[in-house]
Motif scaffolding. Structure first.
Motif, short mmCIF file in Angstrom:
data_model
loop_
_atom_site.label_atom_id
_atom_site.label_comp_id
_atom_site.label_asym_id
_atom_site.label_seq_id
_atom_site.Cartn_x
_atom_site.Cartn_y
_atom_site.Cartn_z
N ALA A 156 20.89 14.79 -46.28
CA ALA A 156 20.55 13.37 -46.17
C ALA A 156 21.76 12.56 -45.72
O ALA A 156 21.63 11.61 -44.94
CB ALA A 156 20.03 12.86 -47.51
N GLN A 157 22.94 12.91 -46.21
CA GLN A 157 24.16 12.21 -45.79
C GLN A 157 24.33 12.30 -44.27
O GLN A 157 24.62 11.30 -43.61
CB GLN A 157 25.40 12.85 -46.44
N TRP A 158 24.15 13.49 -43.74
CA TRP A 158 24.34 13.68 -42.30
C TRP A 158 23.33 12.86 -41.52
O TRP A 158 23.66 12.20 -40.53
CB TRP A 158 24.21 15.16 -41.95
N VAL A 159 22.07 12.89 -41.96
CA VAL A 159 21.03 12.14 -41.27
C VAL A 159 21.30 10.64 -41.35
O VAL A 159 21.11 9.91 -40.37
CB VAL A 159 19.64 12.47 -41.87
N LEU A 160 21.78 10.17 -42.49
CA LEU A 160 22.05 8.74 -42.66
C LEU A 160 23.05 8.21 -41.64
O LEU A 160 22.93 7.09 -41.16
CB LEU A 160 22.56 8.47 -44.08
N VAL A 161 24.06 9.02 -41.30
CA VAL A 161 25.11 8.52 -40.42
C VAL A 161 24.95 8.94 -38.96
O VAL A 161 25.56 8.34 -38.08
CB VAL A 161 26.52 8.94 -40.92
N HIS A 162 24.13 9.96 -38.69
CA HIS A 162 24.06 10.48 -37.32
C HIS A 162 22.69 10.34 -36.66
O HIS A 162 22.61 10.38 -35.43
CB HIS A 162 24.45 11.96 -37.29
N ALA A 163 21.62 10.21 -37.42
CA ALA A 163 20.29 10.19 -36.83
C ALA A 163 19.88 8.78 -36.43
O ALA A 163 20.62 7.81 -36.66
CB ALA A 163 19.27 10.78 -37.80
N VAL A 183 14.44 17.02 -29.92
CA VAL A 183 15.59 16.10 -29.86
C VAL A 183 16.68 16.72 -30.72
O VAL A 183 16.48 16.96 -31.92
CB VAL A 183 15.22 14.69 -30.37
N GLY A 184 17.82 17.00 -30.11
CA GLY A 184 18.91 17.64 -30.82
C GLY A 184 19.96 16.62 -31.26
O GLY A 184 20.34 15.75 -30.47
N TYR A 185 20.40 16.74 -32.49
CA TYR A 185 21.43 15.84 -33.03
C TYR A 185 22.72 16.63 -33.13
O TYR A 185 22.91 17.43 -34.04
CB TYR A 185 20.99 15.30 -34.39
N MET A 186 23.62 16.42 -32.17
CA MET A 186 24.86 17.15 -32.11
C MET A 186 25.96 16.38 -32.85
O MET A 186 25.71 15.30 -33.40
CB MET A 186 25.27 17.39 -30.65
N ASP A 187 27.18 16.92 -32.85
CA ASP A 187 28.28 16.27 -33.57
C ASP A 187 28.58 14.88 -33.01
O ASP A 187 28.86 13.95 -33.76
CB ASP A 187 29.54 17.13 -33.49
N ARG A 188 28.58 14.75 -31.69
CA ARG A 188 29.01 13.49 -31.07
C ARG A 188 27.95 12.83 -30.20
O ARG A 188 28.19 11.75 -29.67
CB ARG A 188 30.27 13.74 -30.22
N CYS A 189 26.84 13.47 -30.01
CA CYS A 189 25.82 12.89 -29.14
C CYS A 189 24.45 13.43 -29.54
O CYS A 189 24.34 14.32 -30.38
CB CYS A 189 26.10 13.19 -27.67
N ARG A 190 23.42 12.86 -28.92
CA ARG A 190 22.06 13.34 -29.12
C ARG A 190 21.56 13.92 -27.80
O ARG A 190 21.93 13.43 -26.72
CB ARG A 190 21.17 12.22 -29.62
N MET A 191 20.72 14.93 -27.90
CA MET A 191 20.23 15.63 -26.71
C MET A 191 18.71 15.63 -26.69
O MET A 191 18.06 15.89 -27.71
CB MET A 191 20.72 17.08 -26.69
N LEU A 192 18.15 15.34 -25.52
CA LEU A 192 16.72 15.51 -25.29
C LEU A 192 16.55 16.86 -24.59
O LEU A 192 17.12 17.10 -23.51
CB LEU A 192 16.19 14.39 -24.40
N ASP A 236 12.62 24.34 -14.78
CA ASP A 236 13.38 25.08 -15.79
C ASP A 236 13.68 24.14 -16.96
O ASP A 236 13.47 22.93 -16.89
CB ASP A 236 14.68 25.60 -15.19
N PHE A 237 14.22 24.73 -18.03
CA PHE A 237 14.63 23.94 -19.18
C PHE A 237 15.92 23.19 -18.87
O PHE A 237 16.81 23.70 -18.19
CB PHE A 237 14.84 24.83 -20.41
N ARG A 238 16.02 21.99 -19.40
CA ARG A 238 17.23 21.20 -19.25
C ARG A 238 17.51 20.44 -20.55
O ARG A 238 16.59 20.11 -21.29
CB ARG A 238 17.11 20.19 -18.10
N MET A 239 18.81 20.17 -20.79
CA MET A 239 19.23 19.37 -21.93
C MET A 239 19.85 18.09 -21.38
O MET A 239 20.78 18.14 -20.57
CB MET A 239 20.22 20.14 -22.80
N PHE A 240 19.34 16.95 -21.83
CA PHE A 240 19.78 15.65 -21.33
C PHE A 240 20.46 14.87 -22.45
O PHE A 240 19.85 14.63 -23.50
CB PHE A 240 18.59 14.84 -20.80
N ARG A 241 21.71 14.48 -22.22
CA ARG A 241 22.38 13.62 -23.20
C ARG A 241 21.71 12.26 -23.19
O ARG A 241 21.53 11.65 -22.13
CB ARG A 241 23.86 13.49 -22.86
N THR A 242 21.36 11.76 -24.37
CA THR A 242 20.66 10.48 -24.42
C THR A 242 21.54 9.31 -23.98
O THR A 242 21.03 8.28 -23.53
CB THR A 242 20.11 10.20 -25.83
#
Length: 235
Positions: free
Chosen positions: A84-91, A173-182, A191-197
């Motif tokens: 929950a701590q991680w989600v509170l500050v990063h999500a 939707v990926g929640y990385m250390d410094r950014c979020r990824m679609l 093909d598959f792609r990962m897009f920085r939000t």
């Protein structure tokens, strides 16, 4: 381990497993005998817990079974707090509010001696990012479109600043250390792609559903990532 605790752990093991579990596997996990497992399974089935078993194959717990609220252990409370701590500050704000609600609900049901794990936790996550470069992106809606299997039309800038427009099929939707990824299937690249939000210039939320099942896309992408990791490890 008390028998009541063992019965609960058997249900938890079956609930977590995606494949049937043998009595030997359960006995090994719980450090008990196979005979005890047979007796415990029979007791659970007598209490109408929907467990199905087949000789030589193993036991499965039918879907839809719900257990009454049970007390959490100290480690389980800390696991909830840490997540929950991680989600509170990063999500995104929607998930952050949900994380705060989860902590409040857990605090309301645990005994007083475990409250310190929430009020004064012994675990911590990295601090919040100093700047959210994707502040203009509705990440909560990206999550909703991923769950619903609907297409997006996006404007995206790559690392060199080159901009493209494309239609994609979002599924994670990926929640990385410094950014979020679609994470999506790209119609333009096939093909598959990962897009920085934070590099999304525009996002158009389309009503059209994409033809693939979201779960299928997710499995294919995970399998691709596993192959890439295996290839990197072997090189």
């Amino acid at each position: 381990m008390r028998r009541a605790d063992r019965l609960f752990e058997i249900v938890q093991l079956l609930r977590r497993s995606a494949t049937p579990l043998t009595a030997d596997a359960i006995a090994s996990e719980l450090e008990t005998s196979r005979r005890s497992v047979y007796r415990d399974i029979a007791a659970l089935m007598a209490q109408r817990v929907p467990i199905r078993g087949e000789a030589g194959i193993g036991y499965v717990l039918e879907r839809g079974f719900d257990m009454p609220p049970l007390m959490l252990t100290s480690d389980e409370v800390e696991a909830v707090v840490l997540g929950a701590q991680w989600v509170l500050v990063h999500a995104d704000q929607g998930l952050a509010r949900a994380a705060a609600d989860v902590l409040a609900k857990v605090a309301a049901v645990i005994p007083e001696q475990l409250r310190a794990a929430i009020d004064d936790p012994a675990v911590i996550t990295p601090p919040a990012w100093t700047e959210r470069l994707d502040a203009g992106i509705d990440v909560a809606r990206l999550r909703a479109w991923s769950l619903q299997g609907r297409k997006l039309h996006i404007g995206y800038a790559d690392e060199s600043g080159r901009e493209t427009e494309r239609t994609v099929w979002p599924f994670l939707v990926g929640y990385m250390d410094r950014c979020r990824m679609l994470i999506a299937w790209c119609e333009m690249r096939g093909d598959f792609r990962m897009f920085r939000t934070d590099r999304l210039g525009t996002v158009e939320f389309l009503d059209e559903r994409y033809p693939e099942r979201r779960a299928t896309l997710r499995r294919r992408w995970l399998a691709m990532m596993d192959r890439r990791r295996a290839g990197s490890a072997g090189s």
